[in-house]
Design a protein around this motif. Structure first.
Motif: not given
Length: 607
Positions: A458-462, A451-454, A465-482
């Protein structure tokens, strides 16, 4: 690969007729559960459903009220608790050594420490969260157990260590029972599922890959059952109202039956599954540029370089993930970007009207002595403002699955997952247009994660995100700093699974100062069309997708038969197994079609 267990193999570990209660709360009753060699069971359920209690009972840490616990003679059981308790004044090596039953096998300690990059001479009380987790994993693995019980093994681990552990467990020949919120981890390792849901233990002879469809089917059947019961109650009530006096004796019998049905409906209503419900909206509009960093550098007090000169710009609506191993500087970078810390060199500019809210990794912004209600209403009162709406605090707490009785209790009494939900509830009720999330997924159950991913989608702000959850990163992030190992940071398009997300070790580092974009198609070679094999594959994929969709519809209809498992367990197992395989095949086919069609269009445009 782990061998498949035979139906005739005796279990390595089992509970039979097991019942356990804490006060008035009954966690399970007359439960039978067995784990054998080759079983790879994922144990899922909401926070507070009893997953940790059940796994600790299996490990022998909690005594049953009734029933028995069986361990196959000679079987070695390895246990990784969710919150390891380390003895004082002991080194890592000394602690790992206690995981051996036979001290003559002490030679096993050093190889395990090397594989987990642990210094055996370090004192346990000096370890970071990730290092403590690795020490606990080493303690569980060192005896080469026949059965592993692991409660949230990926918590506080970085992505390289999670990948190592996943590979290690993929080759593990013994039995495995996992509790984890990491969905990619569960999909890769499980072949059976146990779901604890409102006090009921449900089983599925398929891995986590099939959980979404299976759980949806179970909940749909419950709704159907309640609807049928409602129709029967309405019909019986009408019959009694219209019944003749001569049928009074029969009426009394049917009245008693009606009261029984009403009691059953009340029981089902009391058990009705409450869903997590929350929404998120930008409450203050920021300017187009949210933040800009120019040439920032940072070192530790002892002179170790964390961040070499780095520049970036985040525009409104960006969703930026930050990746790297534990201790490399991800949280430091986050704090620099939002102005919570100052760089040694360079500067960070925050855009006009930016209002951040910060979900901190250690939950330090929650006062453990404050009540749950006062955490949301620090100035008193009983209302919370959320996205311009005024909500009663009790209603808002129910949306985050808090029991009304918890409102007057202290934050210190909450579990890790409940504290996470409370912090999210407080953050989402504040003015903001920049969400800063440092490890928000730890301890959250899978349903809340999805639900948090959903909501974030839909959030219209910025979002930072720091996370080690691969599915979560794929769902939320549109770019990554490595983060690289030398303090340099590179920026790439996409989430964790992007082919650019983890650059090769020999790739030359470069300072990044750009917004996310894909590589122009014209740089990908002189060809202006797909090769013969790729074009042939693209032509055949629509038929394959249609074929798999039809097969899944048939399998879904077969699984909708509530009596199938009782009537034919083997057919049920084959059907669920094929359903999981076909679902994966369909996802892969659709992803491949999108990949090839996108490449075909890019090549055509470039020509």
């Amino acid at each position: 690969m782990a061998r498949q267990p035979s139906r005739t193999d005796p279990p390595l570990l089992a509970l039979k007729g097991a019942s356990l209660s804490f006060g008035d709360l009954e966690l399970f009753r007359d439960l039978d559960i067995a784990v054998g060699a080759g079983d790879r069971i994922c144990l899922v359920g909401r926070n507070g459903s009893g997953k940790t209690t059940l796994i600790r009972t299996l490990a022998g840490e909690i005594e049953l009220d009734r029933g028995e616990r069986f361990v196959q003679p000679g079987a070695r059981i390895g246990f990784l608790p969710q919150v390891p308790r380390f003895p004082a004044e002991r080194t890592v090596a000394e602690h790992v050594l206690t995981g051996l039953e036979d001290r003559n096998e002490a030679h096993r300690v050093e190889p395990v420490l090397e594989r987990l990059a642990l210094d055996g001479g370090r004192a346990l009380d000096t370890l970071s969260g990730g290092e403590s987790r690795r020490a606990a994993i080493a303690h569980a693995l060192v005896s080469r157990p026949d059965l592993l019980l692991m409660d949230e093994p990926t918590n506080h681990l970085d992505l390289p260590t999670i990948a190592w552990l996943e590979d290690e467990l993929s080759g593990f020949a013994g039995g495995l029972l996992l509790v984890s919120h990491d969905r990619a981890f569960l999909r890769a390792l499980s072949n059976r599922t146990i779901w604890i849901d409102r006090g009921t233990v449900r089983r599925n002879p398929a891995g986590f890959e099939a959980f979404a469809d299976w759980s949806a089917q179970v909940l749909a059947e419950e709704e159907t059952q309640q609807a049928r019961l409602g129709h029967r109650i309405a019909a019986e009530t009408r019959w009694l109202r219209e019944g003749l006096t001569a049928r009074r004796r029969r009426n009394m019998g049917r009245k008693r039956a009606l009261e029984a049905m009403r009691g059953e409906r009340a029981r089902l209503a009391a058990q009705q599954r409450r869903d997590v419900r929350f929404s998120l909206a930008e409450t203050e509009r920021s300017g187009d540029v949210v933040l800009e960093a120019r040439g920032i550098e940072k070192a530790t007090p002892d002179g170790r370089t964390l961040i070499r000169p780095f520049s970036t710009m985040a525009k409104r609506g960006a969703r930026i993930g930050i990746l790297g191993r534990n201790g490399i500087g991800k949280t430091t970078l986050l704090r620099l970007l939002i102005g919570e810390d100052r760089p040694d060199r360079g500067h960070v500019r925050t855009g006009f009207g930016v209002v951040p809210v910060y979900f901190d990794q250690k939950r330090e912004s929650l006062d453990p002595d404050q009540t749950v209600r006062a955490t949301l209403c620090p100035g008193g009162g009983d209302t919370v403002e959320v996205a311009g709406r005024s909500l009663h605090v009790m209603s808002y707490l129910r949306d985050f699955l808090f029991d009304p009785r918890q409102a007057a209790g202290p934050v210190s009494a909450l579990s890790g997952g409940e504290r996470n939900r409370l912090l999210l509830a407080r953050l989402f009720s504040r003015r903001h247009n920049l969400l800063v999330l440092d490890e928000p997924t730890n301890d959250l159950d899978i349903e809340t994660l999805e639900l948090l991913e959903e909501v974030l989608g839909e959030y219209d702000g910025t979002i930072l995100l720091v996370s080690h959850d691969r599915d979560f990163l794929d769902s939320v992030a549109t770019s990554v700093l490595v983060f690289g190992e030398d303090g340099r940071i590179t920026e790439h398009a996409g989430g964790f699974s992007s082919e650019l997300a983890l650059p090769a070790a020999d790739a030359p580092p470069r300072e990044s100062r750009r917004t996310t974009r894909t590589q122009p198609a014209s740089r990908r070679g002189p060809s202006r069309r797909l090769g013969y094999r790729e074009q042939r594959e693209l032509d055949l994929l629509p038929d394959r997708i249609e074929e798999l969709s039809g097969e899944l519809a048939e399998l879904r209809a077969r699984l909708a038969d509530a009596e199938l498992y009782r009537r034919d367990p083997s057919l049920f197992e084959l059907t669920t197994s094929r359903f999981a395989e076909a679902t994966t095949e369909l996802e892969q086919a659709e992803e491949r079609w999108v990949e090839l069609e996108t490449r075909r269009e890019e090549l055509a445009d470039a020509g």
